[in-house]
Write a protein that holds these residues in place. Sequence first.
Motif, short mmCIF file in Angstrom:
data_model
loop_
_atom_site.label_atom_id
_atom_site.label_comp_id
_atom_site.label_asym_id
_atom_site.label_seq_id
_atom_site.Cartn_x
_atom_site.Cartn_y
_atom_site.Cartn_z
N GLN A 218 0.82 -1.22 0.00
CA GLN A 218 0.00 0.00 0.00
C GLN A 218 0.85 1.26 0.00
N ILE A 219 2.17 1.13 -0.12
CA ILE A 219 3.03 2.27 0.11
C ILE A 219 2.78 3.42 -0.85
N GLU A 220 2.46 3.12 -2.12
CA GLU A 220 2.25 4.19 -3.09
C GLU A 220 1.00 5.00 -2.74
N ASP A 221 -0.12 4.33 -2.51
CA ASP A 221 -1.35 5.03 -2.13
C ASP A 221 -1.16 5.77 -0.81
N HIS A 222 -0.44 5.14 0.09
CA HIS A 222 -0.23 5.75 1.40
C HIS A 222 0.56 7.05 1.28
N LEU A 223 1.63 7.02 0.49
CA LEU A 223 2.44 8.22 0.33
C LEU A 223 1.66 9.35 -0.32
N GLN A 224 0.81 9.02 -1.26
CA GLN A 224 0.00 10.06 -1.89
C GLN A 224 -0.91 10.73 -0.86
N GLY A 228 -0.04 15.93 1.74
CA GLY A 228 -0.46 17.18 2.39
C GLY A 228 0.43 17.52 3.57
N ILE A 229 0.78 16.52 4.37
CA ILE A 229 1.66 16.76 5.51
C ILE A 229 3.05 17.15 5.04
N LEU A 230 3.57 16.44 4.04
CA LEU A 230 4.90 16.75 3.53
C LEU A 230 4.97 18.15 2.95
N ARG A 231 3.89 18.57 2.27
CA ARG A 231 3.87 19.94 1.72
C ARG A 231 3.83 20.97 2.85
N LEU A 251 6.44 11.43 -5.70
CA LEU A 251 6.24 12.38 -4.62
C LEU A 251 6.85 13.75 -4.91
N ARG A 252 7.97 13.78 -5.56
CA ARG A 252 8.60 15.07 -5.87
C ARG A 252 7.72 15.90 -6.77
N ALA A 253 6.91 15.23 -7.58
CA ALA A 253 5.98 15.97 -8.44
C ALA A 253 4.86 16.60 -7.62
N GLN A 254 4.54 16.00 -6.47
CA GLN A 254 3.45 16.51 -5.64
C GLN A 254 3.93 17.44 -4.54
N VAL A 255 5.17 17.27 -4.08
CA VAL A 255 5.70 18.07 -2.98
C VAL A 255 6.90 18.85 -3.50
N GLU A 256 6.70 20.12 -3.71
CA GLU A 256 7.72 20.95 -4.35
C GLU A 256 9.02 21.01 -3.56
N SER A 257 8.91 20.99 -2.23
CA SER A 257 10.12 21.13 -1.40
C SER A 257 10.96 19.87 -1.35
N LEU A 258 10.39 18.71 -1.73
CA LEU A 258 11.05 17.43 -1.53
C LEU A 258 12.17 17.22 -2.55
N ASP A 259 13.41 17.10 -2.04
CA ASP A 259 14.56 16.91 -2.91
C ASP A 259 14.80 15.44 -3.23
N SER A 260 14.61 14.57 -2.22
CA SER A 260 14.90 13.15 -2.47
C SER A 260 14.21 12.30 -1.42
N ILE A 261 14.13 11.00 -1.76
CA ILE A 261 13.66 10.00 -0.81
C ILE A 261 14.84 9.08 -0.53
N GLU A 262 15.13 8.87 0.75
CA GLU A 262 16.31 8.13 1.15
C GLU A 262 15.93 7.01 2.10
N SER A 263 16.87 6.08 2.25
CA SER A 263 16.76 5.06 3.30
C SER A 263 17.84 5.32 4.33
N ALA A 264 17.73 4.67 5.47
CA ALA A 264 18.77 4.83 6.49
C ALA A 264 20.12 4.37 5.96
N ALA A 265 20.10 3.31 5.16
CA ALA A 265 21.35 2.78 4.62
C ALA A 265 21.99 3.76 3.65
N SER A 266 21.20 4.38 2.79
CA SER A 266 21.78 5.31 1.81
C SER A 266 22.36 6.53 2.49
N LEU A 267 21.75 6.98 3.59
CA LEU A 267 22.29 8.13 4.30
C LEU A 267 23.56 7.77 5.06
N SER A 268 23.61 6.56 5.61
CA SER A 268 24.75 6.15 6.44
C SER A 268 25.99 5.86 5.63
#
Length: 959
Positions: A218-224, A228-231, A251-268
């Motif tokens: 359900q992650i895609e529908d859930h993120l959509q 509103g909160i992310l914006r 999501l970047r198309a819907q939330v103008e401020s959002l630069d990227s989506i990351e995981s804990a592993a990609s950040l670490s």
Amino acid sequence: MDMNANARSDAPSGGPSREVALIALLEELSHELRPKQSQPFGVRAASRLEQDLGIDSLARTELSARIERRFGVRLAFDAVSQAETVGDLLAALELAPATGAGAEPSAVAAAPPLPSAATPTTARTLIEALEWHVAHHPERRHLSVLEDDRKIIGELTYGQLALQARRVAAGLVERDIVPGDRVAIMLPTGLDFFTVFFGILYAGATPVPIYPPMRLSQIEDHLQRQAGILRNAGARILVTMPEGLRLAQLLRAQVESLDSIESAASLSAAEDVALPTSRDEKSIALIQYTSGSTGDPKGVVLSHANLLANVRAMGAAIGASSKDVFVSWLPLYHDMGLIGAWLGSLYFAAPLFVMSPLSFLARPANWLWALHRFRATLSASPNFGFELCVAKVDEASLAGLDLSSLRMVANGAEPVSVYTLRRFCEKFRRFGFREEAMAPVYGLAENAVGLAFPPTGRRPVIDRIERDALTHRGLAKPAREADAKAIELAASGQPLPGNDIRIVDEGGRELGERQEGRLEFRGPSATAGYFMNEAKTRELIHNGWLDSGDRAYIANGDVFITGRIKDIIIRAGQHLYPQEIEEAVARIPGIRKGCVAVFGAADPRSGTERVVVLAETAETDPSARAGLETKVQEVTTDISGTIADEIVLAPPRSVPKTSSGKIRRSAAKALYERGAVGGAQQPVWRQFLHLALAGLGPQLRRSLSFVGGGLYAVWWWLVIGSSYAAAWLGVMALPGLGRRWAFVRRLANGALAALRVPISASGLENIPNGNAMLVFNHSSYADAILLTAILPGAPAFVAKKELARQMFAGPFLRRLGVQFVDRYDVASSLGDIDALIAAARGGRNLVYFPEGTFTRRAGLSGFYLGAFKTAAEAGLAVVPGALRGTRSMLRGEQWFPRWAPLGVTIGKPISPAEKDFASLLKLRDAARRAILANCGEPDLDELVKPPAPGLADKPSATS
């Protein structure tokens, strides 16, 4: 020997017979969930559990229990929660071991207790709190993540948490995150959540937790739906599970401020970089969203100071220490799990054992056995969690369970059901659970999490009140034992140390004891407002007080919540927002647009709320209406993640509206509860007239009460003002102390009679004719009026020396023989004690307020020793007196008086034994116990114990 095969010998074997048995089980459960569903369910392997069968998260708990009982297996904790179809259940069933196969024995040795540790009392931020622990005991175990009640799947020490968080912070800085940026976290319960949260703080940014989807599919529908909160938060980065990374472009198309989506592993994976060093306690530490994903999201802004103040206050209230052990299944995106369970445990160095909410929902016994195995002393749950344990846990599975280690389990985050509370205590008493451990509490995100807690070691306090008095007059009048219609409410305790609560009417005026109104609060944990939402912030904060949105009353210092003003429906701890469901249902062909009402109907047996969808349709064909019911259920499930308990398809003009066309949910709920929906419909004008007339009585009573309260306040001040003027003239003119006191006594009694204030007095015969020390609790400026009216002779009140210098009050009080003491000059105050002793030996009774002053908060504060030293030096008997009602009449910090009955209870004299320090303490404590037993207010000294006043303290003076 094959243990699995042997254990399953009585269960249906694999293949068609097992599939048939599972389908039969699902058919039975689906019909129980939706008994009014006229269309056959037709369960098959491809049937979807939620959309086709109506099995939501709570129903999955029951489904899991039935499958395990029916087939004699132990399912993986997420087998049912992650299943989409009947086929998924069949696959999980094939992989499940038989009950007991490969399982650990029920008695699993807990880890040895950790050594005691201090707390970071000087920390100004969460980062400083963590670094303090790292500096003092980096290898100390901080938390353990559980898969179920027995299997630990990850652990963190304080040192590991800081190290891994710094790696995440480096990844954020490498992605140009700067102090003040917002980073959203959408992670399930696991080690990544904790390291990412602190990593964001190390980077100087602000974490924004949002709840993860129940199932990965359900992650895609859930993120959509979370866009509103992310914006609103202006989130720069969203940190989620690896499965969500592919959705970055969506999501970047819907939330103008959002630069990227990351995981804990990609950040670490980033290299070490220099991290911000600013440690401002006023900077934002968390934005907690309390509103839905569409419309107008409300993000509660909480600073480091807010969070630490709340953690410290809750810890002081419950006596938290490093000796505690906290076991939690609460979601980490919710304030109760995030702040109450995790950050509280982190601060006090109490080991935390945390499991996924899915593990609890799949098998509520997991929580109970984890409490047992890890010897938990603290835990918490919303009311529905206790109800699940009562209704869904088979006692046969609890053999050997021992809950005696628990000293407090908080019951909060949603309305507390007395029915559930009693059944839980009764069911688990035989497993060592003590009733004193059950603690109904009250809190809200706008105050971090906690606002009111009961004293530790106290059994739940249940108030039985008359239903009609509450619903019609807003009075919480105690009900007779024989009153079958009485409402029972559980006390949520007293305000946490440093926090204030008041109950106000519609005009914002404070109400008295047992009067229901809107609950407002203030304190060091209170939010400064909602993020990027000035309109909602203005609605929230008024003159320094915050509006809780809840209705309540106060009795004997305890807060009793009577209901929510908001339309939010709380279902199994989840907030459901009617507008979202109404809009989606109204888009279904065949449903009249703008003619849908969604509301919650209380279900006292389940301890949660039933979701009711009332929708208008002109359709009359039975098969077509059945199809509409199915579509409404699908839409409701898609939007809210839960099924509707009842769908009411009503003819046109059934849903009540305002004149401007807005849905009147409360009126729709009233129609539903009266059974007036779906029958023969009255004309619209008659429905409107009936509802309008039904509201006239309460509105008229509220208006009369508002006007009457204002008129009474004016009359109160006229009476008291004129009485004081008359008293001043009489006292200045009359000769002799006895005559002056007799005159003011008659005036005080006349004033109270004119104000129609009833006075109940008992124990007056215990007052000596003189040579005694009278000590009273201090609640209000009205204390002096009451004592003037009831005390005999010419008592010698003790007052602060500042009053002696006032133009009118000074001469007046001196003529009445009031004794003045200096509150600041110790040498002078010792001389004052000598003067007081001389006055007492002259035959007068001294009148003290050993609390020293009063506050607006109900409760008895600590006593200073000065009064008791004076009594011991002069050999005076101490007579304790308890005042009641004066705080309700004129509360501290306000000048709006209210009618309230007043009472005085005079206790037996207590003779001082010796003059040594230990004897003075015993004398003080004996007097305080007598006052506490009769004043009807809680013991504030028990909640927060201030440093004990020493012998150098001067006599306590009136405020």
